[in-house]
Scaffold this active site. Structure first.
Site, PDB file in Angstrom:
ATOM      1  N   THR A 107       0.828  -1.227   0.000  1.00  0.00           N
ATOM      2  CA  THR A 107       0.000   0.000   0.000  1.00  0.00           C
ATOM      3  C   THR A 107       0.852   1.263   0.000  1.00  0.00           C
ATOM      4  OG1 THR A 107      -0.038   0.152   2.420  1.00  0.00           O
ATOM      5  CG2 THR A 107      -1.770  -1.186   1.371  1.00  0.00           C
ATOM      6  N   ASP A 199      16.837   0.833  -1.364  1.00  0.00           N
ATOM      7  CA  ASP A 199      16.217   0.923  -0.034  1.00  0.00           C
ATOM      8  C   ASP A 199      17.272   1.389   0.967  1.00  0.00           C
ATOM      9  OD1 ASP A 199      15.354   0.158   2.647  1.00  0.00           O
ATOM     10  OD2 ASP A 199      13.686  -0.806   1.617  1.00  0.00           O
ATOM     11  N   ASP A 202      17.787  -0.792   4.187  1.00  0.00           N
ATOM     12  CA  ASP A 202      18.430  -2.077   3.891  1.00  0.00           C
ATOM     13  C   ASP A 202      19.912  -1.884   3.588  1.00  0.00           C
ATOM     14  OD1 ASP A 202      15.901  -2.995   4.158  1.00  0.00           O
ATOM     15  OD2 ASP A 202      15.730  -3.867   2.164  1.00  0.00           O
TER      16      ASP A 202
HETATM   17  C1  PRP Z   1      12.060   4.605   3.959  1.00  0.00           C
HETATM   18  C2  PRP Z   1      12.729   5.941   4.136  1.00  0.00           C
HETATM   19  C3  PRP Z   1      11.564   6.857   4.451  1.00  0.00           C
HETATM   20  C4  PRP Z   1      10.446   6.250   3.640  1.00  0.00           C
HETATM   21  C5  PRP Z   1      10.209   7.103   2.439  1.00  0.00           C
HETATM   22  O1  PRP Z   1      11.785   4.037   5.184  1.00  0.00           O
HETATM   23  O2  PRP Z   1      13.725   5.931   5.103  1.00  0.00           O
HETATM   24  O3  PRP Z   1      11.245   6.897   5.831  1.00  0.00           O
HETATM   25  O4  PRP Z   1      10.875   4.951   3.234  1.00  0.00           O
HETATM   26  O5  PRP Z   1       9.135   6.634   1.711  1.00  0.00           O
HETATM   27  P1  PRP Z   1       7.785   7.452   1.563  1.00  0.00           P
HETATM   28  O6  PRP Z   1       8.155   8.857   1.244  1.00  0.00           O
HETATM   29  O7  PRP Z   1       7.098   6.765   0.400  1.00  0.00           O
HETATM   30  O8  PRP Z   1       7.003   7.320   2.819  1.00  0.00           O
HETATM   31  P2  PRP Z   1      11.066   2.614   5.366  1.00  0.00           P
HETATM   32  O9  PRP Z   1       9.597   2.815   5.595  1.00  0.00           O
HETATM   33  O10 PRP Z   1      11.453   1.698   4.247  1.00  0.00           O
HETATM   34  O11 PRP Z   1      11.623   2.124   6.737  1.00  0.00           O
HETATM   35  P3  PRP Z   1      13.129   1.800   7.191  1.00  0.00           P
HETATM   36  O12 PRP Z   1      13.843   3.112   7.257  1.00  0.00           O
HETATM   37  O13 PRP Z   1      12.910   1.170   8.519  1.00  0.00           O
HETATM   38  O14 PRP Z   1      13.742   0.847   6.207  1.00  0.00           O
HETATM   39  N1  URA Z   2      12.461   4.288   0.683  1.00  0.00           N
HETATM   40  C1  URA Z   2      13.734   4.021   0.327  1.00  0.00           C
HETATM   41  O1  URA Z   2      14.551   3.635   1.183  1.00  0.00           O
HETATM   42  N2  URA Z   2      14.084   4.153  -0.958  1.00  0.00           N
HETATM   43  C2  URA Z   2      13.226   4.570  -1.910  1.00  0.00           C
HETATM   44  O2  URA Z   2      13.616   4.692  -3.091  1.00  0.00           O
HETATM   45  C3  URA Z   2      11.904   4.842  -1.525  1.00  0.00           C
HETATM   46  C4  URA Z   2      11.550   4.709  -0.221  1.00  0.00           C
END
Ligand code: PRP
Ligand code: URA
Length: 207
Positions: A107, A199, A202
């Site tokens: 989503t 990511d 990751d």
């Molecule tokens: C990633 C990133 C942001 C988010 C951005 O975090 O660090 O917080 O995605 O995406 P958006 O603008 O579409 O919301 P993620 O939710 O993957 O979590 P993580 O940092 O724990 O990997």
């Molecule tokens: N979160 C990430 O870490 N990378 C992207 O490209 C988008 C969301």
């Protein structure tokens, strides 16, 4: 884009390129993300208000300045943590608030799981920190929390931003200053930034 500062400094762009490179492993990714965060912070804090204070050097009295307000750094977990330590080295007296958000894979909605923030946010300069601004869902959710606490002075630092995310944040928070090293092309059909860097969480933590 109004309110968006793209930091084009060569050292920032050099480091961003290292982070984009898929051959850059977690150890180097962590180091370079920290370095670039510190460089970005100089630009992001340029407009901090200062107050004059007298200072006595070994030779004479003169006038100096101090920051007018205390600072709260708010990294968005997890990936925002990768920018925290190096920023703390520059502003060691800053407080640290945390916001935990996880974007759901299908989503793309950001789910909230943790918050620890000072109650009296109104009197601080707040810097919201997250390497990625993609759909903008996480940034808007984080800003909603800060707005509930009546934050008055907040700016956001993102290493890479997508136009879609900037538009979404702008629609909800038109006056929020955004500092980024790059406004990339667009999102792909899974909500990842193109070209982006993959990511961020990751790559930072290796999982
Ligand atoms: C990633 C990133 C942001 C988010 C951005 O975090 O660090 O917080 O995605 O995406 P958006 O603008 O579409 O919301 P993620 O939710 O993957 O979590 P993580 O940092 O724990 O990997
Ligand atoms: N979160 C990430 O870490 N990378 C992207 O490209 C988008 C969301």
């Amino acid at each position: 884009m109004k309110g968006v500062t793209v930091i084009s400094h060569p050292l920032v762009q050099h480091n961003l390129t290292r982070l984009r490179d898929r051959e850059t492993g977690p150890q180097e990714f962590r180091r370079v993300l920290g370095e670039v965060a510190a460089l970005m912070l100089y630009e992001a804090t340029r407009s901090f208000a200062v107050a004059p204070i007298p200072v006595t050097t070994p030779l004479a009295r003169t006038l100096g300045v101090r920051l007018r307000r205390e600072v709260v750094l708010v990294p968005v977990l997890r990936a925002g943590l990768g920018m925290l330590d190096s920023i703390l080295q520059l502003i060691p007296h800053a407080r640290v608030g945390l916001i935990g958000l996880k974007r759901e894979e299908t989503t793309l909605r950001a789910t909230f799981y943790h918050k620890s923030l000072p109650a009296d946010l109104r009197r601080f300069e707040v810097i919201l920190i997250d390497p990625m601004l993609a759909t903008g869902g996480s940034a808007v959710a984080a800003m909603d929390l800060l707005a509930e606490l009546r934050v008055e002075r907040v700016r956001m630092v993102n290493l890479v931003a997508a136009p879609e995310g900037i538009r979404r944040v702008r629609a909800h928070y038109p006056d929020l200053p955004i500092f980024t090293a790059a406004v990339d092309r667009r999102l792909n059909d899974k909500g990842y930034i193109l070209p982006g860097l993959g990511d961020a969480g990751d790559r930072l933590f290796g999982v």
